[in-house]
Motif scaffolding. Sequence first.
Motif, mmCIF file in Angstrom:
data_model
loop_
_atom_site.group_PDB
_atom_site.id
_atom_site.type_symbol
_atom_site.label_atom_id
_atom_site.label_comp_id
_atom_site.label_asym_id
_atom_site.label_seq_id
_atom_site.Cartn_x
_atom_site.Cartn_y
_atom_site.Cartn_z
ATOM 1 N N VAL A 36 0.840 -1.209 0.000
ATOM 2 C CA VAL A 36 0.000 0.000 0.000
ATOM 3 C C VAL A 36 0.870 1.251 0.000
ATOM 4 O O VAL A 36 0.580 2.237 -0.714
ATOM 5 N N LEU A 37 1.938 1.234 0.794
ATOM 6 C CA LEU A 37 2.829 2.396 0.843
ATOM 7 C C LEU A 37 3.462 2.657 -0.527
ATOM 8 O O LEU A 37 3.541 3.818 -0.982
ATOM 9 N N LEU A 54 -8.572 1.463 -4.270
ATOM 10 C CA LEU A 54 -7.914 0.157 -4.139
ATOM 11 C C LEU A 54 -7.100 0.073 -2.850
ATOM 12 O O LEU A 54 -7.180 -0.923 -2.114
ATOM 13 N N THR A 55 -6.334 1.106 -2.558
ATOM 14 C CA THR A 55 -5.520 1.084 -1.339
ATOM 15 C C THR A 55 -6.388 1.097 -0.082
ATOM 16 O O THR A 55 -6.011 0.518 0.944
ATOM 17 N N PHE A 56 -7.553 1.739 -0.158
ATOM 18 C CA PHE A 56 -8.456 1.741 0.997
ATOM 19 C C PHE A 56 -8.916 0.319 1.321
ATOM 20 O O PHE A 56 -8.886 -0.106 2.484
ATOM 21 N N PHE A 57 -9.346 -0.416 0.301
ATOM 22 C CA PHE A 57 -9.790 -1.793 0.545
ATOM 23 C C PHE A 57 -8.616 -2.702 0.935
ATOM 24 O O PHE A 57 -8.794 -3.653 1.712
ATOM 25 N N MET A 58 -7.453 -2.393 0.425
ATOM 26 C CA MET A 58 -6.280 -3.169 0.836
ATOM 27 C C MET A 58 -5.960 -2.943 2.314
ATOM 28 O O MET A 58 -5.592 -3.884 3.034
ATOM 29 N N LEU A 59 -6.134 -1.703 2.765
ATOM 30 C CA LEU A 59 -5.903 -1.425 4.183
ATOM 31 C C LEU A 59 -6.966 -2.082 5.063
ATOM 32 O O LEU A 59 -6.663 -2.531 6.180
ATOM 33 N N LEU A 60 -8.207 -2.132 4.572
ATOM 34 C CA LEU A 60 -9.243 -2.861 5.307
ATOM 35 C C LEU A 60 -8.874 -4.343 5.438
ATOM 36 O O LEU A 60 -9.018 -4.943 6.511
ATOM 37 N N LEU A 61 -8.403 -4.900 4.327
ATOM 38 C CA LEU A 61 -7.965 -6.295 4.368
ATOM 39 C C LEU A 61 -6.777 -6.466 5.316
ATOM 40 O O LEU A 61 -6.703 -7.450 6.070
ATOM 41 N N GLY A 62 -5.873 -5.492 5.305
ATOM 42 C CA GLY A 62 -4.725 -5.553 6.212
ATOM 43 C C GLY A 62 -5.140 -5.494 7.671
ATOM 44 O O GLY A 62 -4.546 -6.162 8.529
ATOM 45 N N MET A 63 -6.180 -4.693 7.975
ATOM 46 C CA MET A 63 -6.665 -4.622 9.352
ATOM 47 C C MET A 63 -7.255 -5.964 9.789
ATOM 48 O O MET A 63 -7.026 -6.425 10.919
ATOM 49 N N GLY A 107 -6.280 -0.036 12.468
ATOM 50 C CA GLY A 107 -7.560 0.663 12.351
ATOM 51 C C GLY A 107 -7.385 2.163 12.239
ATOM 52 O O GLY A 107 -8.136 2.844 11.512
ATOM 53 N N VAL A 108 -6.375 2.697 12.943
ATOM 54 C CA VAL A 108 -6.093 4.135 12.850
ATOM 55 C C VAL A 108 -5.654 4.498 11.435
ATOM 56 O O VAL A 108 -6.047 5.549 10.889
ATOM 57 N N VAL A 109 -4.858 3.645 10.811
ATOM 58 C CA VAL A 109 -4.408 3.895 9.432
ATOM 59 C C VAL A 109 -5.603 3.929 8.478
ATOM 60 O O VAL A 109 -5.682 4.782 7.569
ATOM 61 N N VAL A 110 -6.546 3.026 8.667
ATOM 62 C CA VAL A 110 -7.743 3.006 7.817
ATOM 63 C C VAL A 110 -8.536 4.302 7.982
ATOM 64 O O VAL A 110 -9.036 4.890 6.996
ATOM 65 N N LEU A 132 1.080 6.055 7.788
ATOM 66 C CA LEU A 132 1.304 4.790 7.086
ATOM 67 C C LEU A 132 2.768 4.363 7.170
ATOM 68 O O LEU A 132 3.069 3.172 7.360
ATOM 69 N N ILE A 133 3.679 5.308 7.052
ATOM 70 C CA ILE A 133 5.108 4.984 7.146
ATOM 71 C C ILE A 133 5.460 4.469 8.541
ATOM 72 O O ILE A 133 6.208 3.492 8.699
#
Length: 251
Positions: A36-37, A54-63, A107-110, A132-133
Motif C-alpha cells: 500500500v505504501l 484500491l488502497t483503501f480496501f487493501m488497508l481494510l484487508l490488512g486490518m 484501524g487508525v491507518v484506515v 502509514l510509514i
Amino acid sequence: MELPAFKLPQIDLPFDVPTLLHPPIDHFVIAIPVLVLIIEIINLVLKKRAIGVLTFFMLLLGMIVAIAAYLTGTVDGKEAYDALSQAGQSELKEHKLLGTYLMLFSGVVVLFKLFSAMARKGLVKAIYLLVLIVFVAGILKQGKDGGELVYEYGANVERVKALDDELFDCKDELSDAEDELKDAAQSEKSSSTPTKETAVSETTPASDTTATTESKVNSSSEDSSTSAKDLPENAIEKVDSEPEAVKIETH
C-alpha cells in the motif's frame, strides 16, 4: 523506548483457533502495508482516484489480517511460552505487546486513509502517509522480532520442544538417582550402627573372663600362703636345718 503495557479483554470465540497459523498470516500482515505504501507513493504522481479506492480496501484487508495475526499469535504464544527460556519469555511478552499496538494502529491507518480521501487536501494526505510509514516501520520491526523468537529462542520449533522434553526427562532421572543414592547412604549408616553394638557386646565377656582368671590366681596365691601358715613349727625347723646338714656332708 518501552511501550506502556496493557491487556485487551479476552473474547471467547465460537471456534478454536488452530496452532501454527501465525507465521503464514504474518506474511500478509507485512506485505499488505508495504505494498500500500508503494502504491500510495506512486499515486502521488498519477493521482488516480481508483488507486486510492484500491488502497483503501487493501488497508481494510490488512486490518482484518492484523486481527487474525493477533488471535493466532496469542494461541501460538501460549503454546511456546513454557518451552522458552526466561529471556525468550520476556521477548515473547514484548512481541505480543507490540503486536497489540499494531493491530489497533491498523484501524487508525484506515481512518486516516478515509479522512484523506474525504478531505482531498495535501496536509491530510501528508499526515496519512506519515502515519502509514510509521505503521510499516512497526510492522517490519515486529517481523524482525518474530524471526528472533524462532531462530534465537526456538519458539514453536518442534525439534527444540523435543530436546526440551528430553532434557526434562534427564533432570527427572537425575533427581531419582540422587534420591536413591541418599537412601542407600542412610541404609548403610543404619546397618553399621548394630555392628558396632555387637562388637562392644562381644568384648564384654572377654573382659569378664580375664577378671575371673585374675580372681582365681589371687585366690590360689592366698590359699598357698594360708597353707604355709598352717604348717607346724617343727616342719619349718626341719626345712631350715636341712641345708646345714647338706653343707656338713659336703665338707
